[in-house]
Scaffold this active site. Structure first.
Site, PDB file in Angstrom:
ATOM      1  N   THR A  37       0.872  -1.178   0.000  1.00  0.00           N
ATOM      2  CA  THR A  37       0.000   0.000   0.000  1.00  0.00           C
ATOM      3  C   THR A  37       0.910   1.229   0.000  1.00  0.00           C
ATOM      4  O   THR A  37       2.042   1.157   0.490  1.00  0.00           O
ATOM      5  CB  THR A  37      -0.896   0.030   1.257  1.00  0.00           C
TER       6      THR A  37
ATOM      7  N   LYS B 203     -15.185  16.816  11.539  1.00  0.00           N
ATOM      8  CA  LYS B 203     -16.237  16.688  12.547  1.00  0.00           C
ATOM      9  C   LYS B 203     -16.452  18.032  13.217  1.00  0.00           C
ATOM     10  O   LYS B 203     -15.642  18.465  14.029  1.00  0.00           O
ATOM     11  CB  LYS B 203     -15.883  15.622  13.577  1.00  0.00           C
TER      12      LYS B 203
HETATM   13  P1  ADP Z   1      -3.417   4.279  -0.562  1.00  0.00           P
HETATM   14  O1  ADP Z   1      -4.517   3.685   0.276  1.00  0.00           O
HETATM   15  O2  ADP Z   1      -2.118   4.155   0.079  1.00  0.00           O
HETATM   16  O3  ADP Z   1      -3.745   5.643  -1.134  1.00  0.00           O
HETATM   17  P2  ADP Z   1      -4.415   2.871  -2.811  1.00  0.00           P
HETATM   18  O4  ADP Z   1      -3.884   3.152  -4.140  1.00  0.00           O
HETATM   19  O5  ADP Z   1      -4.669   1.473  -2.455  1.00  0.00           O
HETATM   20  O6  ADP Z   1      -3.338   3.398  -1.839  1.00  0.00           O
HETATM   21  O7  ADP Z   1      -5.694   3.763  -2.621  1.00  0.00           O
HETATM   22  C1  ADP Z   1      -6.939   3.286  -2.226  1.00  0.00           C
HETATM   23  C2  ADP Z   1      -7.809   4.411  -1.746  1.00  0.00           C
HETATM   24  O8  ADP Z   1      -7.999   5.391  -2.771  1.00  0.00           O
HETATM   25  C3  ADP Z   1      -9.202   3.988  -1.370  1.00  0.00           C
HETATM   26  O9  ADP Z   1      -9.248   3.428  -0.089  1.00  0.00           O
HETATM   27  C4  ADP Z   1      -9.959   5.305  -1.466  1.00  0.00           C
HETATM   28  O10 ADP Z   1      -9.793   6.102  -0.310  1.00  0.00           O
HETATM   29  C5  ADP Z   1      -9.279   6.004  -2.613  1.00  0.00           C
HETATM   30  N1  ADP Z   1     -10.072   5.822  -3.834  1.00  0.00           N
HETATM   31  C6  ADP Z   1      -9.906   4.915  -4.792  1.00  0.00           C
HETATM   32  N2  ADP Z   1     -10.818   5.072  -5.777  1.00  0.00           N
HETATM   33  C7  ADP Z   1     -11.595   6.110  -5.421  1.00  0.00           C
HETATM   34  C8  ADP Z   1     -12.729   6.762  -6.019  1.00  0.00           C
HETATM   35  N3  ADP Z   1     -13.233   6.411  -7.191  1.00  0.00           N
HETATM   36  N4  ADP Z   1     -13.277   7.797  -5.322  1.00  0.00           N
HETATM   37  C9  ADP Z   1     -12.780   8.197  -4.135  1.00  0.00           C
HETATM   38  N5  ADP Z   1     -11.710   7.630  -3.542  1.00  0.00           N
HETATM   39  C10 ADP Z   1     -11.132   6.595  -4.166  1.00  0.00           C
END
Ligand code: ADP
Length: 539
Positions: free
Chosen positions: A183, A438
């Site tokens: 991640t 919040k």
């Molecule tokens: P990191 O969690 O380290 O940023 P990732 O690439 O795995 O790495 O990102 C996943 C996160 O990205 C999701 O948990 C979410 O918060 C965000 N995310 C992914 N796609 C979307 C989307 N279409 N809209 C809003 N947030 C998104």
């Protein structure tokens, strides 16, 4: 007597897909942009043969089943060969994120126990920064620039020559590890996720479905999203599955280079985070008559919420945005935001309200939302809670069982996303848990606010964070980047948001900055913004 299935136990692994390349799609092209901007052209027959040579060469040099082989590479043909060749011989491709700090890359490579590194020649300066702390026994260099490779390294091309394109695949179980990604660490120390052959195959079959991203052999696909993170959203594998041409942008990710590439290669589908598309929108608006023939592009946008203004702008160009949501832990696609047939008769405004949602889960992806006590929330379009997910391409643990508390007792992944789900099953993300504001007991969605602010004609980018407030606990602060030569005040933003939100949602501070800090995958880096405004004093 109970009847038993008569079906074969055929394992879902990558080698049959690699073999399809040579049998059914030998002439389909793979085009890669090299560092000097020239286009490198090859085809799937060559990719198949070279992937098998890589698998064979790795086997001969002692790599064993389950070993991690790391890549530090941009999107191009050799990375695709690694995507296929490494798992084909039973090893695990571990994609290292070249945008992380040298220290983080070293931590991740050691944590995964990477044995070998395959690295682009242009990324050797990054490797030099962490090589003293790196665990690799061999370093193989891909000569993208055409210059020679130093003797201390192995030249990728010579390495392939030691292998055979008649490589015999070992027996692989569909649940064996195929790939690994950490991640990006926006919510803590990077954690490893290990994909299996089965999860990879099933993810790409679901991704290709017509009601998902509708990818077929008629498509020409450009993943802008990096192959070094979350499998470039699975697209390289999906293209291999269906036989779609791939056009890989190498290190050139600026709007002009991408638009040129889309036009020249007649790309039909591309994918990336919203910041890429914001830059393309600006370039497109600045020169409306240039790149006319790239107008039929479908763009998969995800990784962060997509502002409504972006949908509207691209619709006007004839380029269609499809939103998808997911994360490293979900391979990554979990939901896709296509409109159901019943919504096609609705007004355009209503349709946009659905398109800005993150979409409906793919088949086999189960989703639920729960409150702080673990109570499941109804699908009524407003009861929000933590988003939990499970499915065949969702990780059931982190590598080495770290952070086991991110999984529920009944086996669901607790994501860091807060959402609500409507009666039709559309998921709408309101925020990341850490980013919600919040204020006086009420939750304010930073995503909804920033997306609305980015609709302002003079605003390029906007990110909303919570800052401490002595009376309300937290209040929203909007950091905005304005278009060159424009001035946008707090009063302008309030006027723009008037009627869209209740008064208490309006940001009490609007700060103009030069650039919103970005993460290694191009998302707004709110941690950095919070640091910037940590000693904010309300006047
Ligand atoms: P990191 O969690 O380290 O940023 P990732 O690439 O795995 O790495 O990102 C996943 C996160 O990205 C999701 O948990 C979410 O918060 C965000 N995310 C992914 N796609 C979307 C989307 N279409 N809209 C809003 N947030 C998104």
């Amino acid at each position: 007597m109970s009847i038993k299935s008569t079906m074969m136990d055929y394992q879902l692994t990558l080698p049959p897909l690699i073999d399809r390349l040579g049998k059914f799609f030998p002439e389909v092209e793979v085009v890669s942009r090299l560092p000097d901007k020239r286009l490198h052209r090859t085809n799937y027959l060559a990719i198949q043969q070279r992937s098998k040579k890589l698998a064979s060469a790795l086997t001969q040099c002692g790599v064993e089943k389950g070993d991690a082989v790391a890549t530090l590479m941009w999107n191009h043909y050799a990375h695709l060969e690694a995507y296929l060749g490494i798992p084909a011989m039973g090893a695990v491709i571990h994609t290292l994120n070249l945008r992380l700090s040298a220290e983080d890359v070293a931590y991740i490579a050691n944590h995964a126990g990477d044995k070998i590194l395959i690295v682009d020649d242009i990324l050797l300066p990054l490797y030099e920064q962490f090589k003293d702390k790196a665990p690799f026994k061999k370093v193989i260099v891909v000569p993208l620039t055409g210059q020679g490779v130093d003797d201390e390294f192995i030249n990728y091309e010579s390495f392939l020559d030691t292998g055979s394109s008649h490589f015999q695949y070992p027996t692989i179980n569909e649940n064996d590890a195929a790939g690994m990604c950490y991640t990006s660490g926006t919510t803590g120390r990077p954690k490893g996720v290990v994909y299996s052959h089965r999860s990879t195959v099933l993810h790409c079959m679901a991704e290709a479905m017509t009601d998902s991203l509708a990818i077929s052999q008629h498509d020409v696909v450009t993943p802008v999203v990096p192959m070094f993170h979350a499998n470039a959203w699975g697209l390289p594998y999906t293209c291999v599955l269906v036989g779609a041409k791939q056009v890989l942008p190498g290190p050139h990710l600026d709007a002009e280079s991408l638009m040129d590439l889309y036009e020249k290669e007649q790309v039909t589908l591309s994918a990336g985070v919203p910041t890429i598309w914001m830059a393309i929108k600006e370039a497109r608006e600045a020169e409306p008559l240039r790149w006319k023939t790239a107008d039929n592009l479908r763009m998969v946008v995800g990784g962060a919420a997509v502002p409504e203004s972006l949908f509207r702008a691209f619709d006007a160009f004839g380029m269609k945005i499809i939103q998808a949501w997911g994360m490293t832990e979900t391979s990554p696609i979990a939901t896709v935001g296509n409109l159901k047939p019943s919504l096609l008769d609705e007004s355009l405004d209503t349709q946009y309200q659905y398109r800005i949602k993150q979409g409906v889960p793919l088949p086999f992806v189960d989703i639920r939302i729960t409150d702080e006590t673990g109570q499941e929330q109804p699908w009524d379009g407003h009861s929000q809670g933590g988003t939990e997910v499970r499915g065949p391409w969702v990780t059931g643990a982190y590598y080495n069982n770290e952070d086991a508390d991110k999984f529920t007792e009944d086996g669901w992944l607790k994501t860091a996303d807060v959402s609500h789900i409507d009666a039709q099953g559309y998921v709408k993300l309101t925020d990341r848990t850490k980013d919600l504001v919040k204020s006086g007991g009420e939750w304010i969605s930073s995503i909804d606010l920033e997306n609305a602010i980015m609709g302002h004609p003079d605003v390029l980018e906007a990110a909303v964070i919570a800052v401490y407030h002595p009376k309300w606990d937290e209040r929203p602060l909007a950091a905005i980047v304005v278009k060159p030569g424009k001035v946008v005040t707090k009063a302008d933003i309030h006027l723009w948001l008037d009627g869209k939100f209740s008064k208490i949602w309006l940001p009490d501070a609007v700060e103009t900055i030069d650039e919103i800090p970005k993460t290694s995958t191009g998302k707004f880096m709110k941690i950095k913004l919070r640091e910037m405004y940590s000693d904010w004093v309300w006047t």
